[in-house]
Design an enzyme around this catalytic site. Structure first.
Site, mmCIF file in Angstrom:
data_model
loop_
_atom_site.group_PDB
_atom_site.id
_atom_site.type_symbol
_atom_site.label_atom_id
_atom_site.label_comp_id
_atom_site.label_asym_id
_atom_site.label_seq_id
_atom_site.Cartn_x
_atom_site.Cartn_y
_atom_site.Cartn_z
ATOM 1 N N LYS A 1 54.780 -29.850 -61.975
ATOM 2 C CA LYS A 1 56.147 -30.208 -61.560
ATOM 3 C C LYS A 1 56.923 -29.224 -60.650
ATOM 4 O O LYS A 1 56.630 -27.805 -60.755
ATOM 5 C CB LYS A 1 57.078 -30.124 -62.712
ATOM 6 N N SER B 1 63.569 -35.119 -67.026
ATOM 7 C CA SER B 1 63.386 -34.785 -65.890
ATOM 8 C C SER B 1 62.025 -34.682 -65.297
ATOM 9 O O SER B 1 61.953 -35.136 -64.049
ATOM 10 C CB SER B 1 64.039 -33.464 -65.568
ATOM 11 N N SER C 1 62.802 -33.279 -71.472
ATOM 12 C CA SER C 1 62.231 -33.423 -70.192
ATOM 13 C C SER C 1 60.723 -33.411 -70.195
ATOM 14 O O SER C 1 60.167 -33.969 -69.094
ATOM 15 C CB SER C 1 62.690 -32.622 -69.131
#
Lengths: 103, 487
Positions: free
Chosen positions: B76, B151, B175
């Site tokens: 990420k 996210s 997330s």
């Protein structure tokens, strides 16, 4: 917080908060944000329903204690590395825009 | 071997270790897969083919070994990787290349994991759909017109489209778990302090936690063991042994385990199909010998409101570091404007709408006259939510709920309604406020779209999550995305 009813937030207050937050917003952004923040604040104001007068606050999931280490030199960034992402540099330092009023 | 991208991480590592296949071949297969499908999915913001192949060669040369050596991973874009662009999905950090590795990144490299690239995310991890990325949304591989969660939607979509068998996510309010839920993958939020935050670009420091994402429970556990553990560079890191997560994932034993269904996390707003799959998953666990009861956690109903005061407050403070001086964007520096004006212009142009909303909300909640009523009150509610968990542990071993009240919704559906978007996290937020671990495991489909079962456990009892997840995984047919859009 207002004594009764749901809190409200207007365009002027959003503009003030934007100044505090160092965010330059244009007029259309201010209008949009004021409307949205008013709705969001109306919802989060529900927090006042909880009776918690005698409850201690929690700031952190892990009970905090001071964390220290021996004061010895460890590998760290070189000056060149530390400056590598700077938008502007001069003589091995971060160069900043004017910070004092001109005479 | 036929299709290297369809293997699990455990199978891949074993094939590499036994020299059935080289790490370079595995890396190349995944890079080819990214080249083929990521134009449609947009899981990656940056692909580091050169670095991935170099790392794979080190594994093949025997320089690096371990249970996941040679296995590709999608990282990420909120975690720093030295000399590789790290944007956090924001224009304010466009082009920034960190001069150091996050601890998570360093541990992955040392374990021989092959980092393929950086994945898309809502800007500064603020969102539930990746639509708040400054670089365009990610598409859900189950249906490209739908959100992949957020996210960490880039990480979940990379897994579900077989672009990587492993990924790293971060979870501040859900997330990791909500993207796992809506893509039919596994996502685990470790205990706060269980995985180092050093080099993780901060959103809400008292809540942020990095964790493993994978297509199988065992793969997530193997990755968990690589990234977890004490780090002196993170002052909130827990100096205790990592729970035995791999052993738990291999056992999958739930006989006699006391499972509490959270009474408050159901009802209006929960889709019928989500509720049905959840009820069936609980029934399966019961049939395997778990003891299921209903548990009331009365303050969970206030978790969302507490979170939307605490997280924006911390964000408004954390994001003050983006001042156009030390890194990132600088706008309007014409030699005339003051530092304050340049900073405001830079932040006004560099941050997207959701980030600005949250900075202003947080500034409001922290401002004089409102602090006690909002931020202070939210911190007290945080205490009450923690007490709800502690009381629950007197009668059950884990709590369960749906991960998310809905399946993946269409892109654009909630973009103009921030409150509706925030409600995606209604079930996941309590564990962030409490600090204990929680995970989402696939629990079947509703109208062709994945549903997730969330398991919540006491602090440092991640092993219980993996036990339940493994039991469910064995009992349910694997959820395989049809990928009908593929050419």
């Amino acid at each position: 917080m207002p004594e009764a009813g749901r809190p409200t937030i207007g365009r002027e207050e959003v503009a003030h908060l934007a100044r505090l937050s160092r965010l330059a917003l244009d007029d259309s952004e201010l209008d949009r944000l004021a409307g949205q923040l008013d709705v969001i604040l109306g919802a989060v104001a529900q927090i006042s329903e909880v009776s918690a007068a005698d409850v201690p606050p929690t700031s952190h999931a892990v009970p905090l204690e001071n964390v220290t280490r021996p004061d010895v030199v460890m590998p760290s960034l070189t000056p060149a590395q530390a400056l590598s992402g700077a938008p502007s540099e001069e003589d091995g330092r971060f160069r900043v825009p004017r910070i004092l009023d001109e005479e | 071997m036929s299709d290297l991208t369809r293997l699990t991480a455990a199978e891949t590592a074993s094939a590499i270790a036994s020299r059935e296949v080289s790490a370079v071949e595995v890396a190349q297969a995944h890079l080819d897969r990214i080249a083929k499908v990521d134009g449609q999915v947009h899981a990656f913001l940056h692909v580091d083919a050169e670095g991935a192949l170099a790392q794979a060669r080190r594994v093949d040369d025997g320089e690096l070994s371990g249970p996941l050596a040679g296995v590709p991973l999608a990282l990420k874009d909120v975690l720093c990787q030295q000399d590789i662009p790290t944007t956090v999905g924001s224009k304010i950090l466009e082009g920034w290349r960190p001069p150091y590795d996050a601890t998570v990144t360093a541990r992955l490299k040392a374990a021989g994991v092959v980092i393929l690239g950086k994945t898309n995310m809502d800007e500064f991890a603020m969102g539930s759909s990746t639509e708040h990325s400054a670089y365009g949304p990610t598409h859900n591989p189950w249906d490209l017109t739908r959100i992949p969660g957020g996210s960490g939607g880039g990480s979940s979509a990379a897994l579900a489209s077989y672009q990587a068998p492993l990924a790293i996510g971060t979870d501040t309010g859900g997330s990791i778990r909500q993207p796992a839920s809506v893509t039919g993958t596994v996502g685990v939020k470790p205990t706060y302090g269980g995985v180092s935050r050093y080099g993780l670009v901060a959103f809400s420091s008292s809540l942020d936690q990095a964790g493993p994402c994978a297509r199988t429970v065992l793969d997530a556990a193997l990755l968990h063991e690589v990234i977890a553990g004490y780090d002196p560079r993170d002052s909130t890191s827990i100096n205790q042994p990592v729970p035995p997560v791999v052993a738990a994932a291999r056992s999958g034993e739930v006989k006699g385990l006391r499972i509490g269904v959270v009474k408050e996390l159901t009802g209006d707003g929960y889709e019928e199909g989500v509720q049905q799959r959840f009820d069936e998953a609980v029934a399966i666990l019961q049939s395997l010998g778990a003891i299921v009861t209903e548990v009331s956690c009365p303050h969970f109903s206030y978790a969302l409101t507490a979170y939307y005061l605490i997280a924006p407050s911390e964000a408004s403070s954390n994001l003050a570091r983006f001042d156009a001086v030390r890194y990132g964007l600088r706008v309007g520096d014409d030699g005339e404007r003051s530092l304050e004006e340049v900073t405001a212009l830079t932040r006004g142009q560099g941050f997207g709408a959701e980030v600005k909303r949250r900075i202003i909300l947080g500034t409001y909640a922290l401002s004089s006259g409102y602090y006690d009523a909002y931020y202070g009150q939210a911190q007290k509610v945080r205490t009450l939510i923690t007490r709800d968990f502690q009381k629950a542990w007197e009668s059950v071993d884990v709590l369960v709920a749906p991960t998310c009240p809905t399946v993946a919704f269409p892109l654009g559906a909630k973009l103009e309604d921030p409150l509706a978007m925030y409600k995606q996290d209604i079930c996941s937020i309590p564990s962030n406020l409490y600090g204990g671990p929680a995970a989402s495991f696939p629990a079947g489909l509703s109208e062709g779209l994945p549903v997730g079962l969330q398991v919540m456990a006491p602090t440092l009892r991640e092993d219980l999550l993996y036990q339940v997840g493994a039991a469910l995984e064995r009992a349910l047919p694997a959820a395989v995305p049809p990928l009908a859009w593929e050419n």
